[in-house]
Design an enzyme around this catalytic site. Structure first.
Site, PDB file in Angstrom:
ATOM      1  N   GLY A  10     -18.125  11.600 -15.600  1.00  0.00           N
ATOM      2  CA  GLY A  10     -17.869  10.560 -16.471  1.00  0.00           C
ATOM      3  C   GLY A  10     -19.330  10.151 -17.051  1.00  0.00           C
ATOM      4  N   ASP A  15     -20.021   3.380 -17.760  1.00  0.00           N
ATOM      5  CA  ASP A  15     -20.778   3.130 -16.471  1.00  0.00           C
ATOM      6  C   ASP A  15     -21.681   4.562 -16.403  1.00  0.00           C
ATOM      7  N   ALA A  83     -15.410   9.720 -13.714  1.00  0.00           N
ATOM      8  CA  ALA A  83     -14.520  10.132 -14.711  1.00  0.00           C
ATOM      9  C   ALA A  83     -12.875   9.731 -14.618  1.00  0.00           C
ATOM     10  N   ALA A  84     -12.376   9.372 -15.628  1.00  0.00           N
ATOM     11  CA  ALA A  84     -11.129   9.023 -15.679  1.00  0.00           C
ATOM     12  C   ALA A  84     -10.486   8.679 -17.135  1.00  0.00           C
ATOM     13  N   GLN A  85      -9.211   9.024 -16.995  1.00  0.00           N
ATOM     14  CA  GLN A  85      -8.493   8.454 -18.367  1.00  0.00           C
ATOM     15  C   GLN A  85      -8.649   6.878 -18.245  1.00  0.00           C
ATOM     16  N   THR A 127     -10.319  -0.075  -8.904  1.00  0.00           N
ATOM     17  CA  THR A 127     -10.198  -0.930 -10.012  1.00  0.00           C
ATOM     18  C   THR A 127      -9.363  -2.243  -9.516  1.00  0.00           C
ATOM     19  N   GLU A 129      -7.428  -3.498 -11.376  1.00  0.00           N
ATOM     20  CA  GLU A 129      -5.957  -3.364 -11.915  1.00  0.00           C
ATOM     21  C   GLU A 129      -5.168  -2.853 -10.766  1.00  0.00           C
ATOM     22  N   TYR A 151      -1.618   3.687 -14.908  1.00  0.00           N
ATOM     23  CA  TYR A 151      -3.094   4.047 -14.453  1.00  0.00           C
ATOM     24  C   TYR A 151      -3.467   3.414 -13.061  1.00  0.00           C
ATOM     25  N   LYS A 155      -4.782   5.199  -9.670  1.00  0.00           N
ATOM     26  CA  LYS A 155      -5.982   4.602  -9.250  1.00  0.00           C
ATOM     27  C   LYS A 155      -5.820   4.215  -7.695  1.00  0.00           C
ATOM     28  N   ARG A 186     -19.554  -0.320 -24.306  1.00  0.00           N
ATOM     29  CA  ARG A 186     -18.192  -0.402 -23.980  1.00  0.00           C
ATOM     30  C   ARG A 186     -17.429   0.522 -24.833  1.00  0.00           C
TER      31      ARG A 186
HETATM   32  P1  NDP Z   1     -15.083   5.075 -19.744  1.00  0.00           P
HETATM   33  O1  NDP Z   1     -13.791   5.416 -20.373  1.00  0.00           O
HETATM   34  O2  NDP Z   1     -16.286   4.609 -20.671  1.00  0.00           O
HETATM   35  O3  NDP Z   1     -15.562   6.711 -19.349  1.00  0.00           O
HETATM   36  C1  NDP Z   1     -14.570   7.637 -18.808  1.00  0.00           C
HETATM   37  C2  NDP Z   1     -15.449   8.831 -18.450  1.00  0.00           C
HETATM   38  O4  NDP Z   1     -14.530   9.736 -18.132  1.00  0.00           O
HETATM   39  C3  NDP Z   1     -15.818   9.673 -19.828  1.00  0.00           C
HETATM   40  O5  NDP Z   1     -17.254  10.233 -19.789  1.00  0.00           O
HETATM   41  C4  NDP Z   1     -14.725  10.751 -20.136  1.00  0.00           C
HETATM   42  O6  NDP Z   1     -15.313  11.651 -20.834  1.00  0.00           O
HETATM   43  C5  NDP Z   1     -14.590  11.168 -18.664  1.00  0.00           C
HETATM   44  N1  NDP Z   1     -13.586  11.946 -18.367  1.00  0.00           N
HETATM   45  C6  NDP Z   1     -12.063  11.584 -18.791  1.00  0.00           C
HETATM   46  N2  NDP Z   1     -11.293  12.568 -18.503  1.00  0.00           N
HETATM   47  C7  NDP Z   1     -12.093  13.617 -17.846  1.00  0.00           C
HETATM   48  C8  NDP Z   1     -11.703  14.710 -17.177  1.00  0.00           C
HETATM   49  N3  NDP Z   1     -10.347  15.299 -17.167  1.00  0.00           N
HETATM   50  N4  NDP Z   1     -12.504  15.336 -16.615  1.00  0.00           N
HETATM   51  C9  NDP Z   1     -13.933  14.843 -16.576  1.00  0.00           C
HETATM   52  N5  NDP Z   1     -14.244  13.783 -17.172  1.00  0.00           N
HETATM   53  C10 NDP Z   1     -13.250  13.167 -17.842  1.00  0.00           C
HETATM   54  O7  NDP Z   1     -15.064   4.466 -18.561  1.00  0.00           O
HETATM   55  P2  NDP Z   1     -16.230   3.251 -17.889  1.00  0.00           P
HETATM   56  O8  NDP Z   1     -17.400   3.880 -17.872  1.00  0.00           O
HETATM   57  O9  NDP Z   1     -15.826   2.168 -18.313  1.00  0.00           O
HETATM   58  O10 NDP Z   1     -15.388   3.417 -16.532  1.00  0.00           O
HETATM   59  C11 NDP Z   1     -16.015   4.387 -15.294  1.00  0.00           C
HETATM   60  C12 NDP Z   1     -14.997   4.382 -14.307  1.00  0.00           C
HETATM   61  O11 NDP Z   1     -14.624   3.170 -13.703  1.00  0.00           O
HETATM   62  C13 NDP Z   1     -13.581   4.981 -14.623  1.00  0.00           C
HETATM   63  O12 NDP Z   1     -13.237   5.690 -13.615  1.00  0.00           O
HETATM   64  C14 NDP Z   1     -12.832   3.536 -14.746  1.00  0.00           C
HETATM   65  O13 NDP Z   1     -11.502   3.970 -14.796  1.00  0.00           O
HETATM   66  C15 NDP Z   1     -13.495   2.726 -13.634  1.00  0.00           C
HETATM   67  N6  NDP Z   1     -13.398   1.329 -14.066  1.00  0.00           N
HETATM   68  C16 NDP Z   1     -13.950   0.775 -14.980  1.00  0.00           C
HETATM   69  C17 NDP Z   1     -14.183  -0.607 -14.982  1.00  0.00           C
HETATM   70  C18 NDP Z   1     -14.577  -1.103 -16.257  1.00  0.00           C
HETATM   71  O14 NDP Z   1     -14.262  -2.616 -16.217  1.00  0.00           O
HETATM   72  N7  NDP Z   1     -15.202  -0.636 -17.049  1.00  0.00           N
HETATM   73  C19 NDP Z   1     -13.508  -1.560 -13.851  1.00  0.00           C
HETATM   74  C20 NDP Z   1     -13.172  -0.864 -12.748  1.00  0.00           C
HETATM   75  C21 NDP Z   1     -12.959   0.554 -12.771  1.00  0.00           C
HETATM   76  P3  NDP Z   1     -15.157  11.757 -22.552  1.00  0.00           P
HETATM   77  O15 NDP Z   1     -16.410  11.228 -22.985  1.00  0.00           O
HETATM   78  O16 NDP Z   1     -15.247  13.213 -22.473  1.00  0.00           O
HETATM   79  O17 NDP Z   1     -14.059  11.472 -22.878  1.00  0.00           O
HETATM   80  P1  GDR Z   2      -7.989  -3.857 -18.929  1.00  0.00           P
HETATM   81  O1  GDR Z   2      -8.871  -3.874 -20.324  1.00  0.00           O
HETATM   82  O2  GDR Z   2      -6.561  -3.284 -19.167  1.00  0.00           O
HETATM   83  O3  GDR Z   2      -8.498  -4.808 -18.138  1.00  0.00           O
HETATM   84  O4  GDR Z   2      -8.857  -2.228 -18.165  1.00  0.00           O
HETATM   85  P2  GDR Z   2      -8.543  -4.071 -21.765  1.00  0.00           P
HETATM   86  O5  GDR Z   2      -9.972  -4.647 -22.560  1.00  0.00           O
HETATM   87  O6  GDR Z   2      -8.305  -2.829 -22.551  1.00  0.00           O
HETATM   88  O7  GDR Z   2      -7.668  -5.330 -21.921  1.00  0.00           O
HETATM   89  C1  GDR Z   2      -7.956  -6.452 -21.212  1.00  0.00           C
HETATM   90  C2  GDR Z   2      -6.682  -7.522 -21.314  1.00  0.00           C
HETATM   91  O8  GDR Z   2      -6.838  -7.854 -22.820  1.00  0.00           O
HETATM   92  C3  GDR Z   2      -5.449  -7.689 -23.661  1.00  0.00           C
HETATM   93  N1  GDR Z   2      -5.560  -7.527 -24.924  1.00  0.00           N
HETATM   94  C4  GDR Z   2      -5.940  -6.520 -25.324  1.00  0.00           C
HETATM   95  N2  GDR Z   2      -6.467  -5.353 -24.949  1.00  0.00           N
HETATM   96  C5  GDR Z   2      -6.827  -4.321 -25.847  1.00  0.00           C
HETATM   97  N3  GDR Z   2      -7.544  -3.190 -25.297  1.00  0.00           N
HETATM   98  N4  GDR Z   2      -6.441  -4.304 -27.163  1.00  0.00           N
HETATM   99  C6  GDR Z   2      -6.345  -5.438 -27.602  1.00  0.00           C
HETATM  100  O9  GDR Z   2      -6.113  -5.616 -29.223  1.00  0.00           O
HETATM  101  C7  GDR Z   2      -5.954  -6.654 -26.969  1.00  0.00           C
HETATM  102  N5  GDR Z   2      -5.322  -7.745 -26.972  1.00  0.00           N
HETATM  103  C8  GDR Z   2      -5.151  -8.450 -25.627  1.00  0.00           C
HETATM  104  C9  GDR Z   2      -4.907  -6.653 -22.689  1.00  0.00           C
HETATM  105  O10 GDR Z   2      -3.509  -6.793 -22.871  1.00  0.00           O
HETATM  106  C10 GDR Z   2      -5.535  -7.175 -21.459  1.00  0.00           C
HETATM  107  O11 GDR Z   2      -4.502  -7.891 -20.675  1.00  0.00           O
HETATM  108  C11 GDR Z   2     -10.175  -2.214 -18.013  1.00  0.00           C
HETATM  109  C12 GDR Z   2     -10.515  -0.726 -18.108  1.00  0.00           C
HETATM  110  O12 GDR Z   2     -11.989  -0.600 -18.021  1.00  0.00           O
HETATM  111  C13 GDR Z   2      -9.951  -0.184 -16.808  1.00  0.00           C
HETATM  112  O13 GDR Z   2     -10.152   1.111 -16.694  1.00  0.00           O
HETATM  113  C14 GDR Z   2     -10.546  -1.043 -15.496  1.00  0.00           C
HETATM  114  O14 GDR Z   2      -9.785  -0.595 -14.392  1.00  0.00           O
HETATM  115  C15 GDR Z   2     -10.241  -2.583 -15.901  1.00  0.00           C
HETATM  116  O15 GDR Z   2     -10.504  -2.750 -16.930  1.00  0.00           O
HETATM  117  C16 GDR Z   2     -10.607  -3.275 -14.679  1.00  0.00           C
END
Ligand code: NDP
Ligand code: GDR
Length: 354
Positions: A10, A15, A83-85, A127, A129, A151, A155, A186
């Protein structure tokens, strides 16, 4: 081979970019794993000016053999699985894909590690979540889980599997339970950046309002640059363990929007009653800035998260340094700059919908 070799899955994500920068500064050889594609999305690494210092390697979490072969070839000493969806909303539309990547993908990594480089150290991106419909406030490592999305369920599997490999095989596998962390890097679909980007464009054109969903939802929001330090610290300890990383503060989406707007000189006035808003106007011009769209609501949402990172503070010496106001201002200013620079070359996926 250099002593410190980190593999980051990822690497193209938020991150991945900040962690790469940190590890490069610490003298690591950084292998950045990206999905095998003709043109990986490298804008974040570009923005941090570290793209040329990373050894890129293709890796898809959906394919076991490519993981095993890669581990045998580069033999990393530390593996950070970022890496993650990661978009919660999308997991409702794509539960099977999300489970395959976020749950089984971790099984593939751990199994490949066990059979090739069991001595390596492993970080799993868990997470807040997983706490979902929270059963205690604030949430720490002992709080029971109650996931609210495909999701979060995926996780949770990965979290327990990480613990299971640690306990079953003595592997150094840590699970970092991270609360929301944001930054100018982000993804555009997440609410903080969507708000900042949308408001910055609105402030230029006063055009289409920003579409939002549940603005009453509350999150414990920190700065991503602080959180990657915690990931690294977890892998430097004498023994593997699981840690919550959080600020301990919680704010609503509504408050985030108000603070971001205020940085841009827009004073929001909400329309509709609290909890049943229909939108918000600019107090000075009466023009519509935000519109509540039912399409942005989730089948089930997490209403409020608030973490307790005492264990990380005591054992790792980690704290979240950037506060809420500073974070919002940092993101809002970055988007104003981007809005002035014209269309975002790095956000091809931007559709205005989150
Ligand atoms: P992003 O969505 O920004 O990045 C996700 C990454 O995963 C991208 O590089 C994406 O690649 C890659 N990826 C997706 N599918 C696959 C796959 N099948 N094989 C290999 N790589 C893949 O996430 P963040 O950087 O925000 O978060 C990093 C990690 O931390 C994630 O696992 C997320 O779930 C977790 N997390 C994030 C939090 C947050 O607040 N940011 C909080 C808690 C947990 P591509 O560019 O090709 O799409
Ligand atoms: P989250 O982040 O679901 O906490 O997951 P997100 O920013 O998508 O949503 C936070 C909260 O905001 C509300 N919301 C909206 N969200 C989005 N995306 N778009 C909108 O228009 C909108 N309006 C209101 C949502 O309902 C939600 O309650 C993130 C990701 O990074 C995860 O991968 C990670 O695990 C968690 O944070 C911790």
């Amino acid at each position: 081979m250099p002593d410190k070799r980190a593999l980051i899955t990822g690497v193209t994500g938020q991150d991945g970019a900040y962690l790469s920068k940190l590890l490069l500064e610490k003298g690591y050889k950084v292998y950045g794993a990206h999905r095998p594609t003709a043109s990986p999305n490298l804008w974040r690494l570009d923005e941090l000016k570290i793209q040329n210092q990373i050894d890129f390697v293709p890796l898809d979490l959906l394919e076991f053999s490519n993981i095993q072969l890669l581990f045998e070839k580069i033999r990393p000493t530390e593996i950070y699985n970022l890496a993650a969806q990661s978009f919660v909303s999308k997991s409702f539309a794509q539960p099977l894909h999300t489970g395959d990547v976020d749950a089984l993908g971790v099984a593939r990594l751990l199994e490949a590690m066990r059979t090739t480089i069991p001595e390596a150290r492993f970080y799993q991106a868990s997470t807040s979540e997983m706490f979902g419909k929270v059963l205690a406030v604030p949430q720490n490592e002992n709080t029971p889980f109650y996931p609210r999305s495909p999701y979060a369920v995926a996780k949770l599997y990965a979290h327990w599997l990480t613990i299971n490999y640690r306990e079953s095989y003595g592997m150094f596998a840590c699970s970092g339970i991270l609360f929301n962390h944001e930054s100018p890097l982000r993804g555009i679909e997440f609410v903080t950046r969507k708000i900042c980007s949308g408001l910055a464009r609105w402030s230029r054109s006063q055009g289409a309002p920003v579409a939002l969903g549940n603005v009453s939802a509350r999150r414990d929001w920190g700065f991503a640059g602080d959180y990657v330090k915690g990931m690294w610290l977890m892998l430097q300890q004498a023994s593997a363990d699981d840690y919550v990383l959080a600020t301990g503060q919680t704010h609503s989406v509504r408050e985030f929007a108000e603070a971001a707007a205020s940085t841009m000189g827009i004073q929001l006035e909400w329309q509709g009653s609290e909890g049943a808003e229909v939108g918000a106007i600019d107090y000075n011009t009466g023009k519509k800035v935000i519109e509540i769209h039912p399409s942005e609501l989730r089948p089930a949402d997490v209403e409020c998260t608030q973490g307790d990172a005492s264990k990380a503070r005591i054992n790792l010496g980690w704290t979240s340094e950037v506060g809420f106001e500073e974070l919002v201002a940092m993101m809002a200013r970055a988007e104003l700059t981007r809005a002035h620079q014209g269309p975002l070359r790095h956000d091809p996926i931007f559709t205005g919908q989150g």
